[in-house]
Design a protein around this motif. Structure first.
Motif, PDB file in Angstrom:
ATOM      1  N   ALA A  83       0.826  -1.210   0.000  1.00  0.00           N
ATOM      2  CA  ALA A  83       0.000   0.000   0.000  1.00  0.00           C
ATOM      3  C   ALA A  83       0.859   1.259   0.000  1.00  0.00           C
ATOM      4  O   ALA A  83       0.403   2.322  -0.436  1.00  0.00           O
ATOM      5  CB  ALA A  83      -0.937  -0.002   1.209  1.00  0.00           C
ATOM      6  N   ALA A  84       2.105   1.132   0.462  1.00  0.00           N
ATOM      7  CA  ALA A  84       3.020   2.277   0.495  1.00  0.00           C
ATOM      8  C   ALA A  84       3.983   2.276  -0.687  1.00  0.00           C
ATOM      9  O   ALA A  84       4.905   3.092  -0.731  1.00  0.00           O
ATOM     10  CB  ALA A  84       3.821   2.257   1.800  1.00  0.00           C
ATOM     11  N   SER A  85       3.760   1.384  -1.661  1.00  0.00           N
ATOM     12  CA  SER A  85       4.711   1.208  -2.754  1.00  0.00           C
ATOM     13  C   SER A  85       4.573   2.233  -3.873  1.00  0.00           C
ATOM     14  O   SER A  85       5.424   2.311  -4.759  1.00  0.00           O
ATOM     15  CB  SER A  85       4.537  -0.189  -3.358  1.00  0.00           C
ATOM     16  OG  SER A  85       3.276  -0.303  -4.014  1.00  0.00           O
ATOM     17  N   GLY A  86       3.490   2.997  -3.867  1.00  0.00           N
ATOM     18  CA  GLY A  86       3.273   3.978  -4.917  1.00  0.00           C
ATOM     19  C   GLY A  86       2.150   3.625  -5.869  1.00  0.00           C
ATOM     20  O   GLY A  86       1.693   4.468  -6.646  1.00  0.00           O
ATOM     21  N   ALA A  87       1.689   2.369  -5.857  1.00  0.00           N
ATOM     22  CA  ALA A  87       0.549   1.969  -6.681  1.00  0.00           C
ATOM     23  C   ALA A  87      -0.709   2.659  -6.164  1.00  0.00           C
ATOM     24  O   ALA A  87      -0.809   3.006  -4.980  1.00  0.00           O
ATOM     25  CB  ALA A  87       0.373   0.458  -6.654  1.00  0.00           C
ATOM     26  N   ASP A  88      -1.670   2.845  -7.050  1.00  0.00           N
ATOM     27  CA  ASP A  88      -2.926   3.497  -6.640  1.00  0.00           C
ATOM     28  C   ASP A  88      -3.762   2.609  -5.733  1.00  0.00           C
ATOM     29  O   ASP A  88      -4.397   3.092  -4.793  1.00  0.00           O
ATOM     30  CB  ASP A  88      -3.757   3.871  -7.877  1.00  0.00           C
ATOM     31  CG  ASP A  88      -3.070   4.913  -8.747  1.00  0.00           C
ATOM     32  OD1 ASP A  88      -2.571   5.910  -8.184  1.00  0.00           O
ATOM     33  OD2 ASP A  88      -3.018   4.727  -9.973  1.00  0.00           O
ATOM     34  N   PHE A  89      -3.757   1.303  -6.032  1.00  0.00           N
ATOM     35  CA  PHE A  89      -4.583   0.369  -5.276  1.00  0.00           C
ATOM     36  C   PHE A  89      -3.822  -0.934  -5.037  1.00  0.00           C
ATOM     37  O   PHE A  89      -2.931  -1.295  -5.803  1.00  0.00           O
ATOM     38  CB  PHE A  89      -5.884   0.041  -6.037  1.00  0.00           C
ATOM     39  CG  PHE A  89      -6.716   1.247  -6.382  1.00  0.00           C
ATOM     40  CD1 PHE A  89      -7.475   1.888  -5.418  1.00  0.00           C
ATOM     41  CD2 PHE A  89      -6.721   1.739  -7.680  1.00  0.00           C
ATOM     42  CE1 PHE A  89      -8.239   2.995  -5.744  1.00  0.00           C
ATOM     43  CE2 PHE A  89      -7.477   2.850  -8.014  1.00  0.00           C
ATOM     44  CZ  PHE A  89      -8.246   3.485  -7.032  1.00  0.00           C
ATOM     45  N   VAL A  90      -4.217  -1.625  -3.963  1.00  0.00           N
ATOM     46  CA  VAL A  90      -3.730  -2.977  -3.710  1.00  0.00           C
ATOM     47  C   VAL A  90      -4.943  -3.898  -3.736  1.00  0.00           C
ATOM     48  O   VAL A  90      -5.912  -3.684  -3.004  1.00  0.00           O
ATOM     49  CB  VAL A  90      -3.016  -3.090  -2.347  1.00  0.00           C
ATOM     50  CG1 VAL A  90      -2.594  -4.533  -2.083  1.00  0.00           C
ATOM     51  CG2 VAL A  90      -1.805  -2.173  -2.288  1.00  0.00           C
ATOM     52  N   ALA A  91      -4.900  -4.905  -4.606  1.00  0.00           N
ATOM     53  CA  ALA A  91      -5.986  -5.872  -4.715  1.00  0.00           C
ATOM     54  C   ALA A  91      -5.492  -7.200  -4.156  1.00  0.00           C
ATOM     55  O   ALA A  91      -4.472  -7.731  -4.617  1.00  0.00           O
ATOM     56  CB  ALA A  91      -6.424  -6.022  -6.164  1.00  0.00           C
TER      57      ALA A  91
END
Length: 307
Positions: A83-91
Motif C-alpha cells: 500500500a506504500a509502494s506507490g501503486a494506486d490500489f492494492v488488490a
C-alpha cells in the motif's frame, strides 16, 4: 497510501478495466518487487489509468509447504508495504484451496471477471493456477485474447545476481544482514511480544527483552547482532542474541533476546520490533560466566560505538 481491496465476491471487478497491474506474491516487498511495481505505475501514467499491486492474502507456499517456508514479513506487513509502494490500489486475492485448484484459465476468469486490465506486469518465471501449470506464455496468450498487454520482466540484478526473496532468505540464514538490507532496501525486521526469560541477564546486570519468534518468521540465522529495537514509537540501540543461547540451552524460554541500551522500562507483554543491522559473532558455549559477561559487554560496546 493506496486503498486496499479484497477481491472477493463483493468486489467490483470493473475496477480492473483499463488498469495496469503488477502481479506477484511480493514476500519482503524488496527492491526487485519495487522495480516491477514501478513498471506498472509508469505504464498507468502513460495510459492515464489506475495502477494496481495484485497479490494474495497469504503466500501460497504457506498452504503447500507448511513448516518449510521462512517468511520475510507477515502477510499483514506485506500488504501494508504494498500500500506504500506507490501503486494506486492494492488488490488482495483470498488464496483458498478451491482457488488454488483452478485451472490457469479459470484462475484468470475468477480474478478478473469479464473485463481484463489494460496490462499485467509479472516477474520472470511467474507461475499460477493448479499445480502451477500457468506460465508467462499462458498469460500472454490469454492477454492476446482479452486485449491485455502482458509483460514478463527480467529480475532486477544487484550485487551481481538477481534480487529474489529466496536469495534474501539465504543471506539472512547465514547472518549476512548487511547484504540482505541492500536487496530489501531496508533492514530486515521481526516483531514479537516480550515474555519472561530465564533471569540470568538481570542477575548479571544485563537485562534483556525476551521474545519467542515462530519458526516461520525466524529467517535470520542464529548469532549475535547489532540492532535497533522499536518500543512505543521510540528506537533504541540493542545487542540481540538470535537463537537458543548455547550456554543456557537446557533451560531456554526464548529464541530472541535483546539488550536495549539506555533503557530501563518494564515492557513485559508489550509488542516490540527488532531491526537487524549487523552480524557480530556466532553462538558459542562459554567456559565460565566471567567470559560470557566480558563477551556480552564487548558486544554492547560495539553497538554503542557503531550504531
Amino acid at each position: 497510501m493506496a486503498e486496499i481491496f479484497s477481491v472477493d465476491e463483493a468486489f467490483d471487478r470493473t475496477r480492473f478495466e483499463g488498469a495496469c497491474c503488477a502481479f506477484g506474491v511480493f514476500d519482503g516487498v524488496h527492491k526487485g518487487h519495487e522495480a516491477l511495481i514501478s513498471c506498472a505505475i509508469e505504464d498507468s501514467k502513460k495510459r492515464g489509468s489506475a495502477s494496481f499491486a495484485l497479490t494474495f492474502d497469504l503466500d501460497p507456499d504457506e498452504m503447500f509447504r507448511p513448516g518449510e517456508l521462512k517468511k520475510l514479513m507477515t502477510n499483514e506487513d506485506r500488504i501494508r508495504a504494498l500500500a506504500a509502494s506507490g501503486a494506486d490500489f492494492v488488490a488482495v486475492l483470498p488464496f483458498t484451496r478451491e482457488f488454488a485448484s483452478l485451472s490457469p484459465e479459470d484462475f484468470l476468469a475468477s480474478t478478473f471477471g469479464e473485463l481484463a486490465p489494460a496490462s499485467i506486469h509479472v516477474g520472470e518465471g511467474f507461475r499460477f493456477g493448479a499445480r502451477a501449470k500457468g506460465t508467462e506464455e499462458t498469460l500472454i496468450e490469454w492477454g492476446s485474447r482479452h486485449s491485455c498487454s502482458v509483460t514478463p520482466h527480467e529480475l532486477l540484478c544487484l550485487e551481481g545476481a538477481p534480487v529474489s526473496a529466496t536469495r534474501i532468505r539465504g543471506l539472512l540464514s547465514t547472518g549476512n544482514v548487511e547484504e540482505a538490507t541492500k536487496l530489501l532496501g531496508r533492514p530486515w525486521k521481526v516483531r514479537g511480544t516480550v515474555v519472561s526469560g530465564r533471569g540470568e541477564g538481570a542477575q548479571m546486570g544485563i537485562r534483556t527483552a525476551n521474545l519467542s519468534i515462530p519458526d516461520e518468521f525466524r529467517a535470520v540465522g542464529d548469532g549475535v547482532y547489532a540492532a535497533y529495537v522499536h518500543v512505543d514509537g521510540k528506537r533504541y540501540k540493542a545487542a540481540v542474541n538470535m537463537g537458543v543461547a548455547a550456554t543456557f540451552a537446557d533451560r531456554s524460554t526464548a529464541n530472541c533476546e535483546a539488550h536495549l541500551l539506555d533503557f530501563d522500562g518494564n515492557i513485559y507483554g508489550c509488542e516490540i520490533e527488532v531491526e537487524f543491522i549487523a552480524w557480530l559473532r556466532p553462538m558459542r558455549v562459554f567456559d565460565d560466566v566471567d567470559e560470557l559477561i566480558a563477551t556480552i559487554m564487548s558486544n554492547i560496546e560495539w553497538v554503542r560505538e557503531h550504531l
